[in-house]
Design a protein around this motif. Structure first.
Motif, PDB file in Angstrom:
ATOM      1  N   UNK A  82     -40.959  -7.568  32.512  1.00 13.75           N
ATOM      2  CA  UNK A  82     -41.715  -7.900  33.732  1.00 13.75           C
ATOM      3  C   UNK A  82     -40.883  -8.803  34.638  1.00 13.75           C
ATOM      4  N   UNK A  83     -40.968  -8.577  35.943  1.00 14.75           N
ATOM      5  CA  UNK A  83     -40.177  -9.326  36.900  1.00 14.75           C
ATOM      6  C   UNK A  83     -41.075  -9.987  37.926  1.00 14.75           C
ATOM      7  N   UNK A  84     -40.705 -11.206  38.319  1.00 12.86           N
ATOM      8  CA  UNK A  84     -41.415 -11.932  39.373  1.00 12.86           C
ATOM      9  C   UNK A  84     -40.412 -12.208  40.483  1.00 12.86           C
ATOM     10  N   UNK A 120     -32.046 -13.157  55.023  1.00 13.75           N
ATOM     11  CA  UNK A 120     -32.151 -12.899  53.582  1.00 13.75           C
ATOM     12  C   UNK A 120     -30.764 -12.685  53.026  1.00 13.75           C
ATOM     13  N   UNK A 121     -30.208 -13.729  52.448  1.00 10.37           N
ATOM     14  CA  UNK A 121     -28.853 -13.643  51.922  1.00 10.37           C
ATOM     15  C   UNK A 121     -28.788 -13.017  50.551  1.00 10.37           C
ATOM     16  N   UNK A 122     -29.853 -13.199  49.756  1.00 15.58           N
ATOM     17  CA  UNK A 122     -29.861 -12.638  48.413  1.00 15.58           C
ATOM     18  C   UNK A 122     -31.298 -12.420  47.953  1.00 15.58           C
ATOM     19  N   UNK A 123     -31.434 -11.757  46.821  1.00 17.39           N
ATOM     20  CA  UNK A 123     -32.735 -11.463  46.226  1.00 17.39           C
ATOM     21  C   UNK A 123     -32.840 -12.255  44.939  1.00 17.39           C
ATOM     22  N   UNK A 124     -33.884 -13.063  44.843  1.00 15.60           N
ATOM     23  CA  UNK A 124     -34.114 -13.883  43.653  1.00 15.60           C
ATOM     24  C   UNK A 124     -35.217 -13.253  42.823  1.00 15.60           C
ATOM     25  N   UNK A 125     -34.937 -13.033  41.549  1.00 11.24           N
ATOM     26  CA  UNK A 125     -35.930 -12.415  40.679  1.00 11.24           C
ATOM     27  C   UNK A 125     -35.965 -13.173  39.357  1.00 11.24           C
ATOM     28  N   UNK A 126     -37.169 -13.457  38.905  1.00 16.33           N
ATOM     29  CA  UNK A 126     -37.384 -14.223  37.672  1.00 16.33           C
ATOM     30  C   UNK A 126     -37.733 -13.267  36.544  1.00 16.33           C
ATOM     31  N   UNK A 127     -37.049 -13.403  35.418  1.00 18.55           N
ATOM     32  CA  UNK A 127     -37.316 -12.574  34.242  1.00 18.55           C
ATOM     33  C   UNK A 127     -37.582 -13.483  33.039  1.00 18.55           C
ATOM     34  N   UNK A 166     -45.462  -3.936  36.464  1.00 17.41           N
ATOM     35  CA  UNK A 166     -44.462  -4.854  35.921  1.00 17.41           C
ATOM     36  C   UNK A 166     -43.688  -5.638  36.941  1.00 17.41           C
ATOM     37  N   UNK A 167     -44.002  -5.462  38.234  1.00 18.88           N
ATOM     38  CA  UNK A 167     -43.322  -6.214  39.298  1.00 18.88           C
ATOM     39  C   UNK A 167     -44.352  -7.110  39.979  1.00 18.88           C
ATOM     40  N   UNK A 168     -44.042  -8.394  40.091  1.00 17.49           N
ATOM     41  CA  UNK A 168     -45.018  -9.367  40.569  1.00 17.49           C
ATOM     42  C   UNK A 168     -44.428 -10.263  41.657  1.00 17.49           C
TER      43      UNK A 168
END
Length: 233
Positions: free
Chosen positions: A109-111, A131-138, A215-217
């Motif tokens: 699952x990703x936030x 938007x320089x980058x994409x931050x994703x929490x796992x 699974x994407x939040x």
């Protein structure tokens, strides 16, 4: 009485140029300036770069108002920055879908955090924020598997040391960066440790990311605000 904040913010002089920038960035859209302000175009553009408000001003302000305030050249510059930010948004959304698909395949699952969360959730208008980058929490046990899968798919690792809260910086083939986070630094849910993806999901502090499937939040508003305050401080 102590406020609990461990910093002493500096005093900021609100010049005419800064007043113009703040009004165009955060004041009512389409409204005239509250009083006569004669901004200097060069100073305003420098300030807008310093505070990263170029795209926001360009998105919220009509070209004729920009030209009237700053002159045609500066007006076009703000609008161009908005166009560039919009282009990066159009690149970023498919990458978020790609990340969500990799997460589903690996059952991780990703936030999505920060700018990605604001854009995917419709909190800010496309092209109003760089938007320089994409931050994703796992989850901790999935972050490294996600990182490995992204590298295998063509992302390039920036050879720097990973930090406490995220793995090494990745660059997608489009040139946009990806940061895989293990925790949300400084955001605590009652304990002494920073929040994890599992904790946010288990406590119902997330919502489904529109258009990204199961699974994407996205973080709830409280978590988004807390993360923003941590960055600001």
């Amino acid at each position: 009485m102590r406020s609990g904040l461990r910093f002493d913010p500096p005093q900021v002089e609100v010049s005419a140029d800064l007043r113009w920038l703040l009004w165009r960035a955060f004041g009512p859209v389409g409204k005239s300036l509250p009083r006569v302000i004669d901004p200097d175009a060069e100073t305003v553009t420098d300030l807008s770069l310093c505070f990263d408000l170029t795209a926001r001003v360009g998105e919220r302000t009509q070209p004729r108002k920009l030209a009237a305030d700053l002159g045609p050249e500066a007006g076009r510059w703000f609008r161009q920055k908005h166009v560039e930010a919009t282009a990066r948004y159009l690149l970023a959304v498919p990458i978020c879908r790609e990340l969500a698909e990799v997460g589903r395949r690996l059952e991780i699952p990703l936030v999505f955090l920060k700018g990605a969360a604001l854009l995917l959730g419709g909190t800010v208008a496309p092209g109003s924020r760089n938007m320089g980058d994409i931050d994703v929490l796992a989850p901790e046990d999935g972050a490294r598997r996600l990182q490995t899968a992204l590298v295998e798919s063509g992302c390039v690792v920036l050879e720097t040391r990973e930090s406490e809260h995220q793995l090494q910086y990745l660059t997608h083939r489009t040139g946009i960066g990806i940061e895989v986070h293990k925790i949300v630094p400084g955001v605590r849910l009652g304990g002494r440790s920073s929040a994890t993806a599992d904790e946010l999901i288990e406590k119902g502090l997330v919502r489904s990311a529109p258009g990204l499937g199961d699974g994407a939040y996205l973080p709830g508003d409280e978590v988004l605000l807390a993360h923003l305050l941590v960055h600001g401080i």
